[in-house]
Motif scaffolding. Structure first.
Motif, mmCIF file in Angstrom:
data_model
loop_
_atom_site.group_PDB
_atom_site.id
_atom_site.type_symbol
_atom_site.label_atom_id
_atom_site.label_comp_id
_atom_site.label_asym_id
_atom_site.label_seq_id
_atom_site.Cartn_x
_atom_site.Cartn_y
_atom_site.Cartn_z
ATOM 1 N N LEU A 184 29.062 0.749 8.700
ATOM 2 C CA LEU A 184 30.470 1.793 9.040
ATOM 3 C C LEU A 184 31.201 1.521 7.255
ATOM 4 O O LEU A 184 31.226 0.539 7.467
ATOM 5 N N ALA A 185 31.712 2.202 6.985
ATOM 6 C CA ALA A 185 32.512 2.796 5.871
ATOM 7 C C ALA A 185 34.055 3.746 5.841
ATOM 8 O O ALA A 185 33.685 4.323 6.748
ATOM 9 N N PRO A 186 35.802 3.286 5.413
ATOM 10 C CA PRO A 186 36.147 4.016 5.292
ATOM 11 C C PRO A 186 35.543 5.167 4.444
ATOM 12 O O PRO A 186 35.407 5.515 3.881
ATOM 13 N N GLY A 187 36.526 6.776 5.326
ATOM 14 C CA GLY A 187 36.119 7.828 4.317
ATOM 15 C C GLY A 187 35.251 8.313 5.700
ATOM 16 O O GLY A 187 34.862 9.734 5.425
ATOM 17 N N ASP A 188 34.262 7.748 6.706
ATOM 18 C CA ASP A 188 33.129 8.469 7.492
ATOM 19 C C ASP A 188 33.777 9.098 8.494
ATOM 20 O O ASP A 188 34.977 8.878 8.978
ATOM 21 N N SER A 189 33.338 10.110 9.119
ATOM 22 C CA SER A 189 33.667 10.779 9.582
ATOM 23 C C SER A 189 33.416 10.728 11.098
ATOM 24 O O SER A 189 32.086 10.696 11.794
ATOM 25 N N VAL A 190 33.237 10.134 12.051
ATOM 26 C CA VAL A 190 33.436 9.785 13.306
ATOM 27 C C VAL A 190 33.657 10.344 14.319
ATOM 28 O O VAL A 190 34.950 10.611 14.184
ATOM 29 N N ARG A 191 33.093 10.504 16.089
ATOM 30 C CA ARG A 191 33.736 11.451 16.627
ATOM 31 C C ARG A 191 34.580 10.824 17.482
ATOM 32 O O ARG A 191 34.647 10.110 18.204
ATOM 33 N N THR A 192 35.254 11.452 17.959
ATOM 34 C CA THR A 192 36.837 11.334 18.745
ATOM 35 C C THR A 192 36.978 12.268 19.833
ATOM 36 O O THR A 192 35.980 13.245 19.837
ATOM 37 N N ARG A 193 36.635 11.969 21.239
ATOM 38 C CA ARG A 193 36.696 12.398 22.418
ATOM 39 C C ARG A 193 38.331 14.143 22.266
ATOM 40 O O ARG A 193 37.798 14.395 23.099
ATOM 41 N N ASP A 194 39.145 13.504 21.332
ATOM 42 C CA ASP A 194 40.815 14.482 21.761
ATOM 43 C C ASP A 194 40.847 15.040 20.608
ATOM 44 O O ASP A 194 41.365 15.773 21.129
ATOM 45 N N HIS A 195 39.980 14.822 19.472
ATOM 46 C CA HIS A 195 40.660 14.657 18.035
ATOM 47 C C HIS A 195 39.207 15.966 17.378
ATOM 48 O O HIS A 195 39.841 15.881 16.240
ATOM 49 N N GLY A 196 38.068 15.524 17.643
ATOM 50 C CA GLY A 196 36.510 16.169 17.344
ATOM 51 C C GLY A 196 36.397 15.073 16.075
ATOM 52 O O GLY A 196 37.077 13.641 16.357
ATOM 53 N N PRO A 197 36.238 15.685 14.890
ATOM 54 C CA PRO A 197 35.723 14.466 14.040
ATOM 55 C C PRO A 197 36.879 13.905 13.113
ATOM 56 O O PRO A 197 37.789 14.477 12.328
ATOM 57 N N GLN A 198 36.868 12.892 12.955
ATOM 58 C CA GLN A 198 37.898 12.318 12.270
ATOM 59 C C GLN A 198 37.511 10.627 10.964
ATOM 60 O O GLN A 198 36.702 10.196 12.186
ATOM 61 N N PRO A 199 38.487 10.414 9.895
ATOM 62 C CA PRO A 199 38.055 9.784 9.238
ATOM 63 C C PRO A 199 38.342 9.107 9.523
ATOM 64 O O PRO A 199 38.974 8.649 9.667
ATOM 65 N N LEU A 200 37.402 8.024 9.399
ATOM 66 C CA LEU A 200 38.153 6.456 9.703
ATOM 67 C C LEU A 200 38.813 5.863 8.333
ATOM 68 O O LEU A 200 38.433 6.114 7.321
ATOM 69 N N ARG A 201 40.051 5.261 8.353
ATOM 70 C CA ARG A 201 40.532 4.702 8.008
ATOM 71 C C ARG A 201 40.751 3.064 7.280
ATOM 72 O O ARG A 201 40.690 2.237 6.216
ATOM 73 N N TRP A 202 39.703 2.385 8.530
ATOM 74 C CA TRP A 202 39.978 0.972 8.017
ATOM 75 C C TRP A 202 38.933 0.110 8.982
ATOM 76 O O TRP A 202 38.760 0.941 10.039
ATOM 77 N N ILE A 203 39.067 -1.192 8.501
ATOM 78 C CA ILE A 203 37.684 -2.054 9.522
ATOM 79 C C ILE A 203 38.308 -3.367 8.501
ATOM 80 O O ILE A 203 38.291 -3.027 8.010
ATOM 81 N N GLY A 204 38.826 -3.756 10.096
ATOM 82 C CA GLY A 204 38.648 -5.186 9.801
ATOM 83 C C GLY A 204 37.547 -5.812 10.870
ATOM 84 O O GLY A 204 36.863 -5.793 11.467
#
Length: 315
Positions: free
Chosen positions: A147-167
């Motif tokens: 994964l990379a920041p900016g990738d669009s991820v499916r969420t349970r409550d708010h549909g597709p959301q952009p990934l902002r940070w990976i640690g």
């Protein structure tokens, strides 16, 4: 965290006294934050010895941070809260590991004087092992390490959301950093699911026989370890990835709903400098609100109820 003087016994044997070292505390005493109590943020140097890098109180910089033990408290409405009793120079401190409400009485129900070290891994949530596949916005599965920041991820409550940070963090696989693995299908998961022991899994309970007050609950993966099907690996090293979004989310790992990293000032204060600086730059306000699902404490997840939870999720 709060100064020990800000947390006082409102009722009990030590009525009127400030929070003391665990060995001087009495189970059953009810603690309450003073009305004017203000939380303090201490920035720490996480070396072999943990020291205070900066603090709002004079005289604390450079002091070693010690841990006297851990306390477990319960509010009048049944919420449980754990926290660490710390010492920084001449100042006693209390670090709640979940939000502590003002004007609320907390009864002391458990005292642990064996807590000897403040370990960052015990306080960081939202951890996934390498190879764990995350559901993307288009329904495809992608390993967390890809994964990379900016990738669009499916969420349970708010549909597709952009990934902002990976640690990413690699530590010895011991105690609170020893990964927990669920075999394929046990929770209805599509493949092997490896999580950090504090990673919380979202469960939806059907029927009237519920744990807690809500149908939606979050349970730490370590509470589901049974030594037969769900295993926790000790030894060697383990790498964990944390994912953060604009808001705290429920996402899908191997098809199972789990939480993302909850971004707050407490989270940043417990991360190594390199991760903390990056996370702070991306989330300058550090004020995410936790998902509404109820957190299940260890005392609720008995052996029988754990087996019931595992069976119900696999259907």
């Amino acid at each position: 965290m709060f100064r020990a003087d800000d947390l006082r016994v409102a009722w009990g044997i030590n009525e009127g006294d400030a929070l003391a070292r665990p060995e001087a505390c009495c189970a059953g005493d009810r603690y309450r934050l003073r009305p004017d109590a203000a939380p303090l943020m201490l920035h720490l140097n996480m070396g072999e010895q943990i020291t205070v890098a900066s603090a709002p109180l004079d005289g604390l910089q450079g002091c070693a941070l010690g841990v006297h033990g851990a306390l477990r408290l319960m509010s009048v409405d049944g919420d449980t809260l754990s926290g660490l009793v710390l010492q920084a120079g001449a100042e006693g401190m209390f670090l709640p590991l979940s939000p502590m409400r003002p004007q609320t009485d907390y009864a002391l129900i458990e005292i642990d004087t064996d807590a000897a070290a403040l370990r960052m891994a015990e306080m960081v949530q939202g951890c996934f092992g390498p190879g764990t596949r995350i559901t993307m916005a288009d329904g495809s599965l992608r390993p967390v390490e890809a994964l990379a920041p900016g990738d669009s991820v499916r969420t349970r409550d708010h549909g597709p959301q952009p990934l902002r940070w990976i640690g990413k963090l690699t530590k010895r696989a011991h105690g609170p950093f020893a990964p927990v693995t669920f075999p394929p299908g046990l929770l209805g998961n599509l493949g092997p699911l490896t999580l950090g022991p504090l990673q919380r899994i979202f469960l939806y309970q059907r029927g009237e026989d519920r744990l807690g007050e809500r149908a939606e609950v979050l349970v730490q993966s370590q509470y589901l370890v049974d030594g037969a099907r769900v295993l926790q690996r000790e030894g060697g090293f383990a790498t964990h990835y944390s994912l953060a979004f604009d808001d705290h989310q429920i996402i899908y790992a191997e098809g199972i709903p789990v939480e993302s990293l909850l971004v707050s000032r407490a989270t940043v204060a417990r991360l190594p400098d390199s991760l903390a600086q990056d996370l702070s730059a991306r989330f300058p306000h550090l004020n995410q609100r936790a998902h509404f699902a109820q957190d299940l404490s260890a005392d609720l997840v008995t052996t029988g109820l754990r087996d019931t939870l595992l069976r119900s999720q696999a259907k």
